[in-house]
Design a protein around this motif. Sequence first.
Motif, PDB file in Angstrom:
ATOM      1  N   MET A   1       5.299  -6.827 -10.840  1.00  0.00           N
ATOM      2  CA  MET A   1       3.563  -5.768 -10.972  1.00  0.00           C
ATOM      3  C   MET A   1       3.526  -5.996  -9.823  1.00  0.00           C
ATOM      4  N   PHE A   2       4.433  -4.761  -8.484  1.00  0.00           N
ATOM      5  CA  PHE A   2       4.508  -5.328  -7.285  1.00  0.00           C
ATOM      6  C   PHE A   2       3.630  -3.240  -7.153  1.00  0.00           C
ATOM      7  N   THR A   3       4.015  -2.170  -8.397  1.00  0.00           N
ATOM      8  CA  THR A   3       3.109  -1.272  -7.782  1.00  0.00           C
ATOM      9  C   THR A   3       1.586  -1.117  -8.671  1.00  0.00           C
ATOM     10  N   VAL A   4       1.219  -1.862  -9.992  1.00  0.00           N
ATOM     11  CA  VAL A   4       0.394  -2.305 -10.058  1.00  0.00           C
ATOM     12  C   VAL A   4      -0.844  -3.314  -9.317  1.00  0.00           C
ATOM     13  N   HIS A   5      -0.241  -4.036  -8.769  1.00  0.00           N
ATOM     14  CA  HIS A   5      -0.970  -4.759  -7.709  1.00  0.00           C
ATOM     15  C   HIS A   5      -1.332  -4.053  -5.971  1.00  0.00           C
ATOM     16  N   ALA A   6      -0.899  -3.259  -5.776  1.00  0.00           N
ATOM     17  CA  ALA A   6      -0.282  -2.044  -4.537  1.00  0.00           C
ATOM     18  C   ALA A   6      -1.613  -1.451  -4.550  1.00  0.00           C
ATOM     19  N   ARG A   7      -1.929  -1.400  -3.177  1.00  0.00           N
ATOM     20  CA  ARG A   7      -3.198   0.041  -3.304  1.00  0.00           C
ATOM     21  C   ARG A   7      -2.790   0.991  -3.625  1.00  0.00           C
ATOM     22  N   ASN A   8      -3.129   2.556  -3.953  1.00  0.00           N
ATOM     23  CA  ASN A   8      -2.231   3.731  -3.859  1.00  0.00           C
ATOM     24  C   ASN A   8      -2.975   5.088  -3.340  1.00  0.00           C
ATOM     25  N   TYR A   9      -2.934   5.006  -2.031  1.00  0.00           N
ATOM     26  CA  TYR A   9      -3.939   6.689  -1.344  1.00  0.00           C
ATOM     27  C   TYR A   9      -2.720   7.762  -1.890  1.00  0.00           C
ATOM     28  N   MET A  10      -1.575   8.040  -2.727  1.00  0.00           N
ATOM     29  CA  MET A  10      -1.067   9.346  -2.870  1.00  0.00           C
ATOM     30  C   MET A  10      -1.437   9.437  -4.496  1.00  0.00           C
ATOM     31  N   GLU A  11      -1.809  10.823  -4.513  1.00  0.00           N
ATOM     32  CA  GLU A  11      -1.692  12.023  -6.495  1.00  0.00           C
ATOM     33  C   GLU A  11      -1.347  11.673  -6.476  1.00  0.00           C
ATOM     34  N   LYS A  12      -0.352  10.861  -7.011  1.00  0.00           N
ATOM     35  CA  LYS A  12       0.779  10.694  -8.188  1.00  0.00           C
ATOM     36  C   LYS A  12       0.173   8.710  -8.098  1.00  0.00           C
ATOM     37  N   GLU A  13       0.548   8.734  -8.871  1.00  0.00           N
ATOM     38  CA  GLU A  13       1.233   6.746  -9.375  1.00  0.00           C
ATOM     39  C   GLU A  13       1.752   6.477  -9.113  1.00  0.00           C
ATOM     40  N   PRO A  14       2.398   5.765  -8.057  1.00  0.00           N
ATOM     41  CA  PRO A  14       3.821   4.860  -7.064  1.00  0.00           C
ATOM     42  C   PRO A  14       4.095   4.632  -8.201  1.00  0.00           C
ATOM     43  N   ARG A  15       5.624   3.978  -8.126  1.00  0.00           N
ATOM     44  CA  ARG A  15       7.119   4.004  -8.689  1.00  0.00           C
ATOM     45  C   ARG A  15       7.693   3.072  -7.990  1.00  0.00           C
TER      46      ARG A  15
ATOM     47  N   TYR B   1       3.992  -1.979   4.671  1.00  0.00           N
ATOM     48  CA  TYR B   1       4.679  -3.068   4.537  1.00  0.00           C
ATOM     49  C   TYR B   1       5.775  -3.165   4.662  1.00  0.00           C
ATOM     50  N   SER B   2       6.216  -2.019   4.750  1.00  0.00           N
ATOM     51  CA  SER B   2       7.562  -2.535   6.084  1.00  0.00           C
ATOM     52  C   SER B   2       7.312  -2.592   7.258  1.00  0.00           C
ATOM     53  N   ALA B   3       6.143  -2.217   7.939  1.00  0.00           N
ATOM     54  CA  ALA B   3       5.931  -2.830   8.889  1.00  0.00           C
ATOM     55  C   ALA B   3       5.710  -4.530   8.798  1.00  0.00           C
ATOM     56  N   SER B   4       4.579  -4.692   8.084  1.00  0.00           N
ATOM     57  CA  SER B   4       4.601  -6.331   7.200  1.00  0.00           C
ATOM     58  C   SER B   4       6.339  -7.293   7.440  1.00  0.00           C
ATOM     59  N   LYS B   5       7.297  -6.173   6.777  1.00  0.00           N
ATOM     60  CA  LYS B   5       7.691  -7.026   6.332  1.00  0.00           C
ATOM     61  C   LYS B   5       9.111  -6.921   7.496  1.00  0.00           C
ATOM     62  N   HIS B   6       9.089  -5.979   8.412  1.00  0.00           N
ATOM     63  CA  HIS B   6       9.767  -6.274   9.293  1.00  0.00           C
ATOM     64  C   HIS B   6       9.834  -7.806   9.943  1.00  0.00           C
TER      65      HIS B   6
ATOM     66  N   VAL C   1      -3.874   6.279   5.117  1.00  0.00           N
ATOM     67  CA  VAL C   1      -4.628   4.764   4.676  1.00  0.00           C
ATOM     68  C   VAL C   1      -5.080   4.075   6.204  1.00  0.00           C
ATOM     69  N   PRO C   2      -6.639   3.435   5.717  1.00  0.00           N
ATOM     70  CA  PRO C   2      -7.201   3.019   6.582  1.00  0.00           C
ATOM     71  C   PRO C   2      -7.168   1.323   6.690  1.00  0.00           C
ATOM     72  N   MET C   3      -7.646   1.815   8.279  1.00  0.00           N
ATOM     73  CA  MET C   3      -7.385   0.715   9.454  1.00  0.00           C
ATOM     74  C   MET C   3      -7.175  -0.602   8.808  1.00  0.00           C
ATOM     75  N   GLU C   4      -8.575  -0.784   8.193  1.00  0.00           N
ATOM     76  CA  GLU C   4      -9.193  -2.221   7.442  1.00  0.00           C
ATOM     77  C   GLU C   4      -8.209  -2.484   6.228  1.00  0.00           C
ATOM     78  N   ASP C   5      -7.779  -1.616   5.191  1.00  0.00           N
ATOM     79  CA  ASP C   5      -6.508  -1.840   3.969  1.00  0.00           C
ATOM     80  C   ASP C   5      -4.973  -2.113   5.153  1.00  0.00           C
ATOM     81  N   SER C   6      -4.214  -1.787   5.595  1.00  0.00           N
ATOM     82  CA  SER C   6      -3.320  -2.607   6.653  1.00  0.00           C
ATOM     83  C   SER C   6      -3.968  -3.676   7.458  1.00  0.00           C
TER      84      SER C   6
ATOM     85  N   ILE D   1       0.806  -1.398  -0.438  1.00  0.00           N
ATOM     86  CA  ILE D   1      -0.362  -0.088  -0.053  1.00  0.00           C
ATOM     87  C   ILE D   1       1.137   0.917   0.165  1.00  0.00           C
ATOM     88  N   PHE D   2       0.685   2.059  -1.105  1.00  0.00           N
ATOM     89  CA  PHE D   2       1.565   3.148  -0.842  1.00  0.00           C
ATOM     90  C   PHE D   2       0.387   4.992  -0.443  1.00  0.00           C
TER      91      PHE D   2
END
Length: 340
Positions: A194-208, A156-161, A104-109, A97-98
């Motif tokens: 396809m990491f950024t394509v699969h990711a949910r985005n809450y930024m104004e711009k597309e993630p990269r 995402y960082s927290a999940s990988k930690h 970011v809504p808690m249910e998404d996290s 999730i970006f």
Amino acid sequence: MNLKKIADQVIVITGASSGIGLTTARKAAEQGAKLVLVSRDQDALERLAEELRQQGCDALAVAADVGKQEDIQRVGDRAIERFGRIDTWINNAGVSIFGRLEDVPMEDSQRMFQTNFWGVVNGSLEAVRHLKQRGGALINVGSEVSDRAIPLQGMYSASKHAVKGFTDSLRMELEHDKLPISVTLIKPTAIDTMFTVHARNYMEKEPRLPPPVYAPEIVANAILYAAQHPRRDVFVGGPAKMSAMGAYYTPRLLDRVNQRATYKNQQSEQFSSPNRRDALYEPDPSAELCERDATIDKVVESCPYTAVSIRSKPILMSALIGGGALLAAWQYSRRRPLLR
């Protein structure tokens, strides 16, 4: 412990329908492995299994949500029913999730953690249940952010930690019990999937993905090497090792470098569409059976650091490369006043 050659193995791969999982499946099939392919998209899995069968690979497709324990138990049961054993289990499924943590809504996290963390827990414990009898390899795919968090992908960082903490604890318990199971954590840097394509985005711009971006074949090769040779941790890409060393030796400097560079480097010039699709809650059929993201222009196709590090016991090479990268980052940070 002695691990089998890939040609003699039955391998379970989660997240097999795209990206690193798909590349690993195809490479393992080329080397003669029997495969259990796992993702949420049954149609994509069946098409992949048929593709690999035409090449002579014995492949089984099992649709499952890795976040559901009962689904993963069914994967293990189907593998044993079909092949009689499991030699390597690869927990690769994941999504990101970006966005700022406050946005970011808690249910998404929670949904992301269900896949990234609980999916690894479910898969690992199911793998141990089968591997403890005959031995084998458990390989969990973490990330360079397993050691060093970054902004705009905080959860995402927290999940990988969390994946790293769980994997390290499980390894110690298995070694204490003298079970013949090799446990490896793979830590890739930015990879062309396809990491950024699969990711949910809450930024104004597309993630990269921030450069440099490496080819998925480098990760697949590291995974399959670990399936045959016990390794504790494998950093894929020099920047992954650099990030881990920076987190340990110069954490505050790395904070400031990330504050300056990472915000911009994770946002493209393209505005995000309100109708944008992702794979957080359900698979995106348009992005399935794709190894790479066609929008990424420059991809690093080889990594001498990773090739040397996985085959060498001494850590001198990784220390030299990581130290040189840290020095370069330090020199970059002195060109302008740091963010306060």
